[in-house]
Design a protein around this motif. Structure first.
Motif, mmCIF file in Angstrom:
data_model
loop_
_atom_site.group_PDB
_atom_site.id
_atom_site.type_symbol
_atom_site.label_atom_id
_atom_site.label_comp_id
_atom_site.label_asym_id
_atom_site.label_seq_id
_atom_site.Cartn_x
_atom_site.Cartn_y
_atom_site.Cartn_z
ATOM 1 N N ARG A 18 41.388 36.740 66.867
ATOM 2 C CA ARG A 18 41.843 38.119 66.712
ATOM 3 C C ARG A 18 41.943 38.536 65.252
ATOM 4 O O ARG A 18 42.254 39.684 64.954
ATOM 5 C CB ARG A 18 43.203 38.298 67.390
ATOM 6 N N LEU A 19 41.705 37.621 64.333
ATOM 7 C CA LEU A 19 41.795 37.916 62.907
ATOM 8 C C LEU A 19 40.626 37.276 62.167
ATOM 9 O O LEU A 19 40.111 36.237 62.593
ATOM 10 C CB LEU A 19 43.098 37.366 62.316
ATOM 11 N N SER A 20 40.228 37.903 61.067
ATOM 12 C CA SER A 20 39.178 37.331 60.225
ATOM 13 C C SER A 20 39.781 36.445 59.143
ATOM 14 O O SER A 20 39.085 36.011 58.230
ATOM 15 C CB SER A 20 38.358 38.451 59.585
ATOM 16 N N TRP A 21 41.072 36.177 59.227
ATOM 17 C CA TRP A 21 41.776 35.266 58.321
ATOM 18 C C TRP A 21 42.828 34.522 59.144
ATOM 19 O O TRP A 21 42.937 34.746 60.341
ATOM 20 C CB TRP A 21 42.417 36.033 57.165
ATOM 21 N N GLU B 96 38.979 28.421 51.201
ATOM 22 C CA GLU B 96 39.780 29.628 51.327
ATOM 23 C C GLU B 96 40.870 29.716 50.243
ATOM 24 O O GLU B 96 41.294 28.702 49.686
ATOM 25 C CB GLU B 96 40.462 29.665 52.704
ATOM 26 N N PHE B 97 41.310 30.934 49.961
ATOM 27 C CA PHE B 97 42.547 31.133 49.210
ATOM 28 C C PHE B 97 43.707 30.781 50.137
ATOM 29 O O PHE B 97 43.619 30.982 51.353
ATOM 30 C CB PHE B 97 42.674 32.594 48.763
ATOM 31 N N ASP C 249 35.629 37.133 50.883
ATOM 32 C CA ASP C 249 34.801 38.140 51.538
ATOM 33 C C ASP C 249 35.212 38.422 52.979
ATOM 34 O O ASP C 249 34.408 38.917 53.761
ATOM 35 C CB ASP C 249 33.332 37.710 51.494
ATOM 36 N N PHE C 250 36.488 38.129 53.353
ATOM 37 C CA PHE C 250 36.851 38.287 54.766
ATOM 38 C C PHE C 250 36.824 39.736 55.216
ATOM 39 O O PHE C 250 36.768 40.027 56.409
ATOM 40 C CB PHE C 250 38.211 37.636 55.054
ATOM 41 N N LEU C 251 36.833 40.674 54.280
ATOM 42 C CA LEU C 251 36.708 42.099 54.616
ATOM 43 C C LEU C 251 35.378 42.684 54.137
ATOM 44 O O LEU C 251 35.216 43.899 54.116
ATOM 45 C CB LEU C 251 37.875 42.883 54.006
ATOM 46 N N GLY C 252 34.453 41.811 53.769
ATOM 47 C CA GLY C 252 33.166 42.254 53.252
ATOM 48 C C GLY C 252 32.958 41.731 51.846
ATOM 49 O O GLY C 252 33.913 41.561 51.073
ATOM 50 N N ALA C 253 31.705 41.494 51.501
ATOM 51 C CA ALA C 253 31.386 40.846 50.229
ATOM 52 C C ALA C 253 31.885 41.621 49.021
ATOM 53 O O ALA C 253 32.265 41.032 48.003
ATOM 54 C CB ALA C 253 29.877 40.628 50.137
ATOM 55 N N PHE D 44 40.632 48.205 43.823
ATOM 56 C CA PHE D 44 41.167 46.860 44.013
ATOM 57 C C PHE D 44 40.869 45.961 42.818
ATOM 58 O O PHE D 44 40.840 44.732 42.948
ATOM 59 C CB PHE D 44 40.606 46.241 45.291
ATOM 60 N N ALA D 45 40.670 46.551 41.659
ATOM 61 C CA ALA D 45 40.373 45.757 40.462
ATOM 62 C C ALA D 45 41.501 44.775 40.154
ATOM 63 O O ALA D 45 41.266 43.643 39.715
ATOM 64 C CB ALA D 45 40.144 46.675 39.266
ATOM 65 N N GLY D 46 42.741 45.206 40.401
ATOM 66 C CA GLY D 46 43.869 44.314 40.149
ATOM 67 C C GLY D 46 43.861 43.110 41.060
ATOM 68 O O GLY D 46 44.148 41.987 40.630
ATOM 69 N N VAL D 47 43.533 43.310 42.341
ATOM 70 C CA VAL D 47 43.461 42.199 43.282
ATOM 71 C C VAL D 47 42.308 41.275 42.920
ATOM 72 O O VAL D 47 42.427 40.042 42.995
ATOM 73 C CB VAL D 47 43.313 42.706 44.727
ATOM 74 N N ASP D 48 41.187 41.850 42.500
ATOM 75 C CA ASP D 48 40.043 41.046 42.082
ATOM 76 C C ASP D 48 40.437 40.123 40.930
ATOM 77 O O ASP D 48 40.099 38.932 40.917
ATOM 78 C CB ASP D 48 38.889 41.968 41.667
ATOM 79 N N SER D 49 41.192 40.665 39.969
ATOM 80 C CA SER D 49 41.664 39.849 38.845
ATOM 81 C C SER D 49 42.641 38.780 39.328
ATOM 82 O O SER D 49 42.602 37.631 38.862
ATOM 83 C CB SER D 49 42.354 40.750 37.812
ATOM 84 N N LEU D 50 43.513 39.139 40.272
ATOM 85 C CA LEU D 50 44.456 38.175 40.836
ATOM 86 C C LEU D 50 43.721 36.993 41.449
ATOM 87 O O LEU D 50 44.081 35.828 41.226
ATOM 88 C CB LEU D 50 45.314 38.863 41.903
ATOM 89 N N LEU D 51 42.673 37.266 42.214
ATOM 90 C CA LEU D 51 41.934 36.190 42.879
ATOM 91 C C LEU D 51 41.210 35.321 41.857
ATOM 92 O O LEU D 51 41.069 34.104 42.058
ATOM 93 C CB LEU D 51 40.950 36.791 43.887
#
Length: 277
Positions: free
Chosen positions: A13-16, A35-36, A92-96, A104-111
Motif C-alpha cells: 500500500r506504500l512505495s516506502w 534506502e534512506f 526516487d520513491f516519488l519519481g526520479a 524541494f531544493a532544501g530536501v535535495d540538499s538534506l538527502l
C-alpha cells in the motif's frame, strides 16, 4: 568491517516502508541498504554506530542515514524494552526528479548531507502519527517531515568526512565480537589484552582496527558502556554511588566519578538529583 546488505521491500500500500521495531534488546548487527533510513528511538538506551561515529542514544534520538552507510544500534543491558519508529525510502520513491524540483531544493540538499548520517535534536519532527494515517496522507506527512528536517539548523553530521566503509568479512566479525564482549563483560576487569586474545589479534592491532572502523577507542567505548549502565542504576535504584561504581566495573570510586563527569558533565550524585527532580 563487512556490513551485511539488507534488502528492503516496500509494502503493497506504500512505495516506502514504515514500521515500529520492538525488541527486548537491539543487538549489534552492522548493515547497510540502498534506502534512506529515518529512525526515532522511542524507548531504550544504548550505543549508536554510524560509519566511524559512536555515540550514546536514548528516547528522542532522531537520525537520517543515507544509502550504503553502515550503521547499527547496540542496546544497553538491563534497560527494559526497546522501541524505534523506522522509515525507509529510496530517493526516487516519488519519481526520479521529484526532489530535484525547485521547491524541494532544501530536501535535495538534506538527502545529500545524509550520506554521512545526520542527527537531529529531539522533537525536530513527529513520527508517531504516521502509522495512523491512510497511505496518501501518510506519504504527504513524510514529505512534510523531510521539509522540516531540511530547515533544522541543529542537524549535525555523524560519520567523518573521510570515512570509507571497509567491507571485508573478517573485520566485521572481529568488530562484532569486540562489541559483544564489552557489552557482556563490562562489569568485570576487562582489558585490551583479553579482547585481543578473544579475536586472535595483537593488542596494538586490535586497538588500531577498532578505532579505524568505529572512530572510538576500545577504552572510550568501554567507558561509554559502563557510564550508561551507571546512569540506569542511578535512575532506577537507590543503591549508593560506591556500590553502583563497583557494579559497573570500577574498583576505584574516584576514577568512576572522573569518568562519569567527563561523559555527563556532572557527578553521579548530581545526575541522580536532576533525574529525580
Amino acid at each position: 568491517m563487512r556490513a551485511i546488505f539488507e534488502h528492503i521491500e516496500a509494502t503493497s500500500r506504500l512505495s516506502w516502508k514504515l514500521y515500529v521495531r520492538q525488541a527486548s534488546h537491539f543487538r549489534f548487527a552492522w548493515h547497510f541498504h540502498h534506502e534512506f533510513e529515518l529512525t526515532l528511538i522511542t524507548h531504550g538506551t544504548g550505543t549508536r554506530f554510524v560509519g566511524d561515529c559512536v555515540e550514546e542514544y536514548g528516547p528522542g534520538d532522531l537520525t537520517l542515514i543515507g544509502p550504503e552507510l553502515p550503521h547499527t544500534y547496540q542496546s544497553a543491558q538491563g534497560d527494559g524494552g526497546h522501541e524505534a519508529i523506522v522509515v525507509q525510502f529510496r530517493r526516487d520513491f516519488l519519481g526520479a526528479d521529484f526532489f530535484t524540483r525547485t521547491e524541494f531544493a532544501g530536501v535535495d540538499s538534506l538527502l545529500e548531507r545524509a550520506a554521512r548520517g545526520l542527527s537531529f535534536p529531539p522533537g525536530a519532527v513527529e513520527l508517531g502519527r504516521l502509522g495512523t494515517l491512510p497511505p496518501p496522507e501518510r506519504t504527504l506527512a513524510l514529505i512534510g517531515a523531510l521539509v522540516r528536517l531540511s530547515r533544522c539548523a541543529e542537524a549535525r553530521p555523524l560519520a567523518g568526512s573521510r570515512y570509507v566503509p571497509a567491507l571485508d568479512g573478517a573485520t566485521r566479525d572481529r568488530i562484532d565480537a569486540i562489541v559483544t564482549l564489552i557489552n557482556e563483560e563490562y562489569a568485570g576487569p576487562i582489558t585490551v589484552q583479553a579482547i585481543a586474545r578473544a579475536v586472535h589479534m595483537a593488542p596494538a592491532s586490535v586497538s588500531r582496527l577498532f578505532r579505524r572502523i568505529t572512530g572510538a577507542t576500545i577504552t572510550g567505548y568501554l567507558t561509554m558502556v559502563r557510564v550508561s549502565a551507571a546512569c540506569r542504576l542511578l535512575r532506577d535504584t537507590d543503591r549508593s554511588v560506591a556500590a553502583i561504581a563497583g557494579d559497573c566495573g570500577y574498583a576505584n570510586l574516584s576514577n568512576f566519578n572522573r569518568r562519569f563527569r567527563e561523559l555527563k558533565g556532572m557527578s553521579p550524585r548530581e545526575y541522580r538529583s536532576r533525574w529525580q527532580a
